[in-house]
Design an enzyme around this catalytic site. Structure first.
Site, PDB file in Angstrom:
ATOM      1  N   HIS A  34      -5.512 -19.086   5.012  1.00  0.00           N
ATOM      2  CA  HIS A  34      -4.250 -19.449   4.370  1.00  0.00           C
ATOM      3  C   HIS A  34      -3.139 -18.626   5.025  1.00  0.00           C
ATOM      4  O   HIS A  34      -3.408 -17.851   5.957  1.00  0.00           O
ATOM      5  CB  HIS A  34      -4.326 -19.213   2.857  1.00  0.00           C
ATOM      6  CG  HIS A  34      -4.847 -17.844   2.483  1.00  0.00           C
ATOM      7  ND1 HIS A  34      -4.136 -16.699   2.702  1.00  0.00           N
ATOM      8  CD2 HIS A  34      -6.030 -17.456   1.937  1.00  0.00           C
ATOM      9  CE1 HIS A  34      -4.835 -15.659   2.292  1.00  0.00           C
ATOM     10  NE2 HIS A  34      -5.996 -16.083   1.830  1.00  0.00           N
ATOM     11  N   HIS A  37      -3.732 -14.884   5.876  1.00  0.00           N
ATOM     12  CA  HIS A  37      -4.444 -14.619   7.127  1.00  0.00           C
ATOM     13  C   HIS A  37      -3.527 -14.883   8.330  1.00  0.00           C
ATOM     14  O   HIS A  37      -3.492 -14.112   9.285  1.00  0.00           O
ATOM     15  CB  HIS A  37      -5.648 -15.548   7.268  1.00  0.00           C
ATOM     16  CG  HIS A  37      -6.687 -15.408   6.190  1.00  0.00           C
ATOM     17  ND1 HIS A  37      -6.921 -16.384   5.256  1.00  0.00           N
ATOM     18  CD2 HIS A  37      -7.546 -14.409   5.911  1.00  0.00           C
ATOM     19  CE1 HIS A  37      -7.902 -16.005   4.452  1.00  0.00           C
ATOM     20  NE2 HIS A  37      -8.297 -14.805   4.822  1.00  0.00           N
ATOM     21  N   GLY A 152      -4.863  -6.877   5.383  1.00  0.00           N
ATOM     22  CA  GLY A 152      -3.828  -7.196   4.414  1.00  0.00           C
ATOM     23  C   GLY A 152      -3.755  -6.181   3.284  1.00  0.00           C
ATOM     24  O   GLY A 152      -4.785  -5.686   2.810  1.00  0.00           O
ATOM     25  N   GLN A 158      -9.599  -1.865   0.212  1.00  0.00           N
ATOM     26  CA  GLN A 158     -10.311  -2.158   1.458  1.00  0.00           C
ATOM     27  C   GLN A 158      -9.529  -1.617   2.659  1.00  0.00           C
ATOM     28  O   GLN A 158     -10.109  -1.013   3.568  1.00  0.00           O
ATOM     29  CB  GLN A 158     -10.497  -3.669   1.588  1.00  0.00           C
ATOM     30  CG  GLN A 158     -11.017  -4.130   2.915  1.00  0.00           C
ATOM     31  CD  GLN A 158     -11.331  -5.614   2.932  1.00  0.00           C
ATOM     32  OE1 GLN A 158     -12.338  -6.038   2.378  1.00  0.00           O
ATOM     33  NE2 GLN A 158     -10.477  -6.409   3.524  1.00  0.00           N
ATOM     34  N   VAL A 181       1.002 -11.758   1.216  1.00  0.00           N
ATOM     35  CA  VAL A 181       1.726 -13.035   1.183  1.00  0.00           C
ATOM     36  C   VAL A 181       1.395 -13.714  -0.140  1.00  0.00           C
ATOM     37  O   VAL A 181       0.230 -13.757  -0.554  1.00  0.00           O
ATOM     38  CB  VAL A 181       1.319 -13.923   2.374  1.00  0.00           C
ATOM     39  CG1 VAL A 181       2.021 -15.270   2.313  1.00  0.00           C
ATOM     40  CG2 VAL A 181       1.630 -13.221   3.684  1.00  0.00           C
ATOM     41  N   SER A 191      -8.417 -16.898  -0.631  1.00  0.00           N
ATOM     42  CA  SER A 191      -9.332 -18.032  -0.427  1.00  0.00           C
ATOM     43  C   SER A 191      -9.948 -18.454  -1.750  1.00  0.00           C
ATOM     44  O   SER A 191     -10.328 -19.600  -1.938  1.00  0.00           O
ATOM     45  CB  SER A 191     -10.438 -17.644   0.552  1.00  0.00           C
ATOM     46  OG  SER A 191      -9.880 -17.158   1.744  1.00  0.00           O
TER      47      SER A 191
END
Ligand code: AMP
Length: 287
Positions: A34, A37, A152, A158, A181, A191
């Site tokens: 999306h 990414h 991101g 993470q 985003v 996702s």
């Protein structure tokens, strides 16, 4: 765009690239791409000679009760997006190629600092998850040896774990953490959002709203952290099915804060229906 499935071939290919002293930007993903990414891909394209994107739904980072089997895998669509974005290499390995030795999470390094960052927040609710992430990213980084790794801020913990991993191993890769985003109504793109039914999608938008409100209240110093956190939880709970955590933490150590400080981060995880959502906002106090 070159599609590579074999890790050995990838390694050989990038050796050649490095010999020509070209900079390599690397964007690891699990596919079902999306705008989130693609924003990483575009930045990598802008800042490097070559960009490689990997698509791999990493079994080692899913728990036994999680959504590994139903995780979306629209590979043709993904390749279309990457071709349009003029990505140079796409790496789509099989699980067997990435884990020839079976499903292991072997990364134990003496004195490593990353495990401390992986303990709380999502780590508490997804045992083994970050070990799985660290294992696959270490394997991928070893093959690609990029100049820059793009991740991101949406997956903030993470991003912190991976930045620490790279530093623990002295890998010499620059970790670039790119902004989250969002959809027009504020929901962080993911996702997993495609799992949401229409009514669940409507409820889901409250998550970012509550976080934005919390940020604004913290900036205005409206009440203590404990009070504002409790307020945010009270606001969120009627709209979601389960809140796993909502924390205000130090953005570097991820330790939970009791008192306001200049830089903070509010992070949360909750379920809307069966879909697990995570989100966060950074807070900078200018006083
Ligand atoms: P995933 O495919 O979910 O493993 O994500 C691959 C990379 O894209 C990770 O570094 C994510 O943090 C990043 N990413 C996922 N969603 C977003 C988003 N909404 N905004 C920015 N980056 C994202």
């Amino acid at each position: 765009m070159k599609l590579i499935r074999d890790p050995e071939k990838l390694q050989r290919e990038f050796q050649k690239v490095r010999e020509r002293e070209k900079s390599i930007g690397f964007v690891p993903t699990m596919g079902a791409l999306h705008e989130g990414h693609l924003s990483l891909v575009r930045t990598s394209k802008r800042d490097n000679d070559l960009t490689v994107v990997s698509i791999f739904v990493n079994p080692a980072q899913f728990g036994p009760q999680e959504d590994l089997d139903r995780y979306p895998r629209p590979i043709r669509r993904d390749l279309g997006f990457l071709r349009a974005a003029k990505v140079d290499f796409v790496f789509v390995p099989s699980a067997r190629a990435m884990y020839p030795e079976g499903l292991v999470r072997p990364l134990r390094i003496k004195n490593a600092k990353w495990p401390r960052l992986a303990k709380g927040l999502c780590g508490k609710f997804r045992p083994g998850h970050f070990q799985g992430v660290v294992t696959i990213v270490a394997k991928l980084l070893d093959r690609v040896r990029p100049s820059r790794l793009y991740v991101g801020a949406k997956d903030y913990q993470q991003a912190r774990v991976l930045s620490q991993l790279v530093s623990d191993l002295g890998m010499g890769v620059k970790v670039c953490v790119m902004p989250t985003v969002r959809e027009k109504d504020g929901l962080a793109m993911s996702s997993r959002n495609r799992y949401l039914s229409k009514p669940d999608r409507l409820r889901a938008r409250m998550f970012s709203r509550v976080l934005f409100q919390l940020r604004s209240d913290l900036k205005k110093n409206k009440a203590s952290i404990t009070t504002l956190k409790a307020q945010a939880l009270r606001k969120l709970k009627p709209y979601v099915d389960r809140v796993q955590y909502l924390e205000i933490a130090d953005p570097v150590t991820l330790r939970s804060l009791k008192r306001s400080q200049k830089k903070m981060i509010a992070l949360g995880a909750c379920f809307v229906g069966k879909t697990r959502l995570i989100d966060n906002v950074t807070i900078q106090i200018n006083r």
